[in-house]
Design a protein around this motif. Structure first.
Motif, PDB file in Angstrom:
ATOM      1  N   ALA A   1      23.332  27.625  33.107  1.00  0.00           N
ATOM      2  CA  ALA A   1      21.970  27.682  33.630  1.00  0.00           C
ATOM      3  C   ALA A   1      21.539  29.130  33.797  1.00  0.00           C
ATOM      4  CB  ALA A   1      21.889  26.959  34.972  1.00  0.00           C
ATOM      5  N   SER A   2      20.221  29.358  33.847  1.00  0.00           N
ATOM      6  CA  SER A   2      19.722  30.707  34.074  1.00  0.00           C
ATOM      7  C   SER A   2      19.998  31.105  35.522  1.00  0.00           C
ATOM      8  CB  SER A   2      18.216  30.766  33.811  1.00  0.00           C
ATOM      9  OG  SER A   2      17.523  30.075  34.841  1.00  0.00           O
ATOM     10  N   PRO A   3      20.074  32.407  35.808  1.00  0.00           N
ATOM     11  CA  PRO A   3      20.281  32.824  37.206  1.00  0.00           C
ATOM     12  C   PRO A   3      19.234  32.260  38.165  1.00  0.00           C
ATOM     13  CG  PRO A   3      20.704  34.667  35.747  1.00  0.00           C
ATOM     14  CD  PRO A   3      20.153  33.556  34.882  1.00  0.00           C
ATOM     15  N   ASP A   4      17.970  32.174  37.740  1.00  0.00           N
ATOM     16  CA  ASP A   4      16.941  31.603  38.612  1.00  0.00           C
ATOM     17  C   ASP A   4      17.216  30.133  38.908  1.00  0.00           C
ATOM     18  OD1 ASP A   4      15.545  33.954  38.905  1.00  0.00           O
ATOM     19  OD2 ASP A   4      14.033  33.482  37.380  1.00  0.00           O
ATOM     20  N   THR A   5      17.669  29.392  37.891  1.00  0.00           N
ATOM     21  CA  THR A   5      18.001  27.981  38.107  1.00  0.00           C
ATOM     22  C   THR A   5      19.209  27.861  39.032  1.00  0.00           C
ATOM     23  OG1 THR A   5      17.096  27.318  35.963  1.00  0.00           O
ATOM     24  CG2 THR A   5      18.699  25.830  36.973  1.00  0.00           C
TER      25      THR A   5
ATOM     26  N   SER B   1      13.949  19.887  30.419  1.00  0.00           N
ATOM     27  CA  SER B   1      12.557  20.330  30.533  1.00  0.00           C
ATOM     28  C   SER B   1      12.219  20.785  31.948  1.00  0.00           C
ATOM     29  CB  SER B   1      11.615  19.192  30.132  1.00  0.00           C
ATOM     30  OG  SER B   1      11.741  18.099  31.028  1.00  0.00           O
ATOM     31  N   TRP B   2      13.095  20.511  32.900  1.00  0.00           N
ATOM     32  CA  TRP B   2      12.794  20.804  34.307  1.00  0.00           C
ATOM     33  C   TRP B   2      13.583  21.996  34.848  1.00  0.00           C
ATOM     34  CZ3 TRP B   2      17.598  19.221  35.941  1.00  0.00           C
ATOM     35  CH2 TRP B   2      18.176  18.141  35.268  1.00  0.00           C
ATOM     36  N   THR B   3      14.162  22.789  33.937  1.00  0.00           N
ATOM     37  CA  THR B   3      14.758  24.066  34.329  1.00  0.00           C
ATOM     38  C   THR B   3      14.102  25.173  33.515  1.00  0.00           C
ATOM     39  OG1 THR B   3      16.509  23.827  32.668  1.00  0.00           O
ATOM     40  CG2 THR B   3      16.998  23.043  34.897  1.00  0.00           C
ATOM     41  N   GLY B   4      14.269  26.398  33.958  1.00  0.00           N
ATOM     42  CA  GLY B   4      13.740  27.540  33.222  1.00  0.00           C
ATOM     43  C   GLY B   4      12.286  27.843  33.510  1.00  0.00           C
TER      44      GLY B   4
END
Length: 282
Positions: free
Chosen positions: A121-125, A90-93
């Motif tokens: 993980a997403s590139p932003d993460t 819940s603390w990524t994205g």
């Protein structure tokens, strides 16, 4: 507050960990008494390498099993977990890829010596975690996004950040991660290894075959017996023996050592975090 399913998932994961920990911690057989003329025992690093091959560190846990609790993170560490992925939490994205609580998870993992695994993980993460981390991070089953557009693969700007972090991108052999123009073979895996080596540096590339994932693997790399063919391909591409040694063992060993050193330093500066997701994110 974490929901009931989070608690069920966490309890199941801890039960599995407890069983693995008991197996790994079983007393070793007594060492035989060596004759004075017997060969000298192997050096400590060689012994560590053999032990890791026989009893790998318990790892590969998904951050969802933390149930948004740093106390649970410390419990997993006590049971032997040494790397955790960030997918499905819940603390990524959101929050620029990593919320304030997610950033605190990174700091506490660094303090404990648990590797941050950004595979999937997403590139932003990826970018935010690398900006926060004070210890090397890893990508345990990834490849180069510039060569194959796959969600688990790593963009070049992140590979350049990984060079600065002294982390490790372990190139996987899954066909869908390495395929180029519809072809996934040993040569395509070598292409990805070369790209990661060029962008992140020879100290930041490793092997993350993923034979335990159930994925379809690239032609020519369907099982561990094919490693010599991959090494031969890299040597044909003018990889030095020292770079091959780093790829197959040295880089992973370095990352584990540096994570431990960073942990010891952090524990001198920082007490266990008592932060909660409710305080930081809601």
């Amino acid at each position: 507050m974490a929901d009931l399913q989070d608690h069920v998932d966490t309890a199941t994961a801890i039960g599995q960990l407890d069983a693995e920990y008991a197996q790994i911690s079983a007393p070793a057989r007594p060492s035989p008494v060596l004759h004075p003329d017997a060969p000298a025992p192997p050096d400590p690093l060689a012994r560590a390498r053999a032990l890791l091959a026989a009893h790998p560190v318990v790892d590969g846990f998904n951050g969802h099993a933390l149930a948004d609790s740093l106390g649970t993170l410390r419990a997993y560490h006590a049971l032997g977990v040494r790397s955790i992925t960030f997918t499905g939490t819940s603390w990524t994205g959101r929050g620029g890829g990593l919320t304030r609580f997610g950033q605190e998870v990174v700091r506490e993992m660094n303090r404990l010596g648990i590797l941050v695994d950004l595979t999937g993980a997403s590139p932003d993460t990826m970018r935010r975690a690398l900006a926060v981390a004070k210890a090397p991070v890893i990508f345990s089953h990834s490849a180069a996004h510039a060569l194959t557009d796959h969600p688990s693969n790593v963009p070049d700007d992140v590979l350049r950040m990984l060079r600065s972090n002294n982390g490790l991108c372990m190139v996987g052999f899954a066909a869908d991660q390495v395929a180029r123009e519809g072809t996934a073979s040993l040569r395509e895996v070598a292409d990805h290894l070369e790209h990661v080596r060029e962008v992140a540096g020879p100290d930041c590339v490793g092997l993350g075959a993923g034979y335990d994932t159930g994925a379809t693997h690239a032609d020519g790399l369907t099982d561990v017996s094919r490693y010599p063919q991959l090494i031969a391909e890299l040597l044909e591409r003018d990889w030095s023996e020292s770079d091959v040694a780093a790829l197959t063992w040295g880089n992973a060993a370095r990352v584990m050592r540096e994570a431990e050193f960073a942990s010891r330093a952090a524990q001198l500066r920082r007490a266990p975090s008592t932060a909660t997701i409710g305080e930081l994110d809601r």
